[in-house]
Write an enzyme that holds these catalytic residues in place. Structure first.
Site, mmCIF file in Angstrom:
data_model
loop_
_atom_site.group_PDB
_atom_site.id
_atom_site.type_symbol
_atom_site.label_atom_id
_atom_site.label_comp_id
_atom_site.label_asym_id
_atom_site.label_seq_id
_atom_site.Cartn_x
_atom_site.Cartn_y
_atom_site.Cartn_z
ATOM 1 N N SER A 58 0.793 -1.240 0.000
ATOM 2 C CA SER A 58 0.000 0.000 0.000
ATOM 3 C C SER A 58 0.823 1.286 0.000
ATOM 4 O O SER A 58 0.249 2.372 -0.118
ATOM 5 C CB SER A 58 -0.958 0.015 1.198
ATOM 6 O OG SER A 58 -2.037 -0.865 0.972
ATOM 7 N N LYS B 217 -3.377 7.791 9.520
ATOM 8 C CA LYS B 217 -4.029 7.073 10.616
ATOM 9 C C LYS B 217 -3.526 5.630 10.761
ATOM 10 O O LYS B 217 -3.985 4.893 11.625
ATOM 11 C CB LYS B 217 -5.543 7.046 10.389
ATOM 12 C CG LYS B 217 -6.192 8.412 10.233
ATOM 13 C CD LYS B 217 -6.016 9.279 11.467
ATOM 14 C CE LYS B 217 -6.745 10.610 11.298
ATOM 15 N NZ LYS B 217 -6.491 11.530 12.439
ATOM 16 N N GLY C 129 -0.159 2.726 10.823
ATOM 17 C CA GLY C 129 1.271 2.534 11.045
ATOM 18 C C GLY C 129 1.884 3.320 12.185
ATOM 19 O O GLY C 129 3.063 3.673 12.136
#
Length: 279
Positions: A49, A198, A200
């Site tokens: 991602s 928001k 990791g």
């Protein structure tokens, strides 16, 4: 680059940290848009991602070129809201919804929503269009080949969405410091999203003093494979220090036989080593 702390170079400290890890670990740092350090950069790593940053850069280029505002609303039918993937968007709007592009970008970058990512691929024309854009701004040592849904269907496709560590850092450098993508409301918007990520929190930001830093980052996480290894655990970031320095950083962990907690801690510890050498 020969930055030293406690008698060791930064490269030596990072290599010592990753030496005993049962995984392929790649690290790259670009300091003040000038000095670079890359470890295991001869290897390719699945972006997972983290490539949502690459895609977002193309999205804002597309909007800018066509003079489409970030408030432009996009109709999202139920067919684009797959339930068999990670998607807060689908959970909130299972029957479909119409949202501005800005909100879809927030879902993709801030919450790492896979459906939002694929909706944005549909908007700009697919992975190959993103790839061509990256080449046009001088990003060459990476490849965007598959959507999130295509990777879900075959996890091995994630290896075809690859980057070197240095190119991962270069993407963040171009976004936050470069001139190729422009410095306007579009690029400022995606930078603001990444400063308020928001996901990791246990990775790049975890061990850093958040009250005195500006930290932007984007994670990527792969599934566990049949052999028990985790396909990938990643984080790429851009950090501004109180002393005026800034740096881009990319940490990729591939085919890890460590558990998720250990992988995330390793990213956090490497991030802390870099910070302590520059503060």
């Amino acid at each position: 680059m020969k930055i030293s702390i406690y008698g060791q170079t930064l490269e030596e400290m990072i290599n010592r940290k990753i030496r005993e890890v049962k995984a392929d670990v790649g690290v790259a740092i670009i300091i003040n848009s000038k000095d670079t350090l890359a470890i295991n950069n001869e290897h390719n790593y699945p972006m997972l991602s983290t490539y949502k940053v690459h895609q977002a850069m193309k999205v804002v280029d597309f909007l800018r070129e066509k003079t489409v505002p970030l408030t432009k609303e996009i109709e999202i039918p139920t067919s684009q809201l797959k339930s068999n993937t990670y998607s807060p968007l689908q959970q909130k709007y299972p029957s479909g919804v119409t949202l501005p592009v800005s909100e879809i970008l927030r879902y993709s970058l801030q919450l790492s929503d896979n459906n939002a990512c694929d909706i944005l691929f549909s908007l700009v024309g697919g992975p190959m269009v993103v790839n061509r854009y990256l080449e046009s701004i001088g990003v060459h040592d990476c490849n965007v080949a598959y959507t999130e849904d295509e990777m879900r269907q075959d996890i091995n496709r994630a290896y075809d969405n690859w980057t070197t560590p240095l190119e991962g850092a270069i993407v963040m450098e171009k976004l936050f410091c470069g001139i190729e993508i422009g410095d306007d409301q579009y690029s400022s918007f995606i930078k603001e999203i990444l400063y308020n990520s928001k996901t990791g929190e246990k990775r790049i930001p975890c061990l850093l003093p958040k009250d005195i830093l500006k930290i932007a980052h984007k994670t990527g996480t792969g599934p566990k494979k049949e052999d028990g290894s985790i396909l990938g655990v990643n984080d790429i970031g851009f950090i501004e220090l109180p002393n005026g320095k800034h740096y881009s950083i990319a940490i990729f962990i591939k085919d890890s036989y460590e558990d998720m907690q250990r992988n995330e801690l390793l990213i956090a510890e490497i991030s802390e080593i870099v910070f302590n050498s520059l503060k």
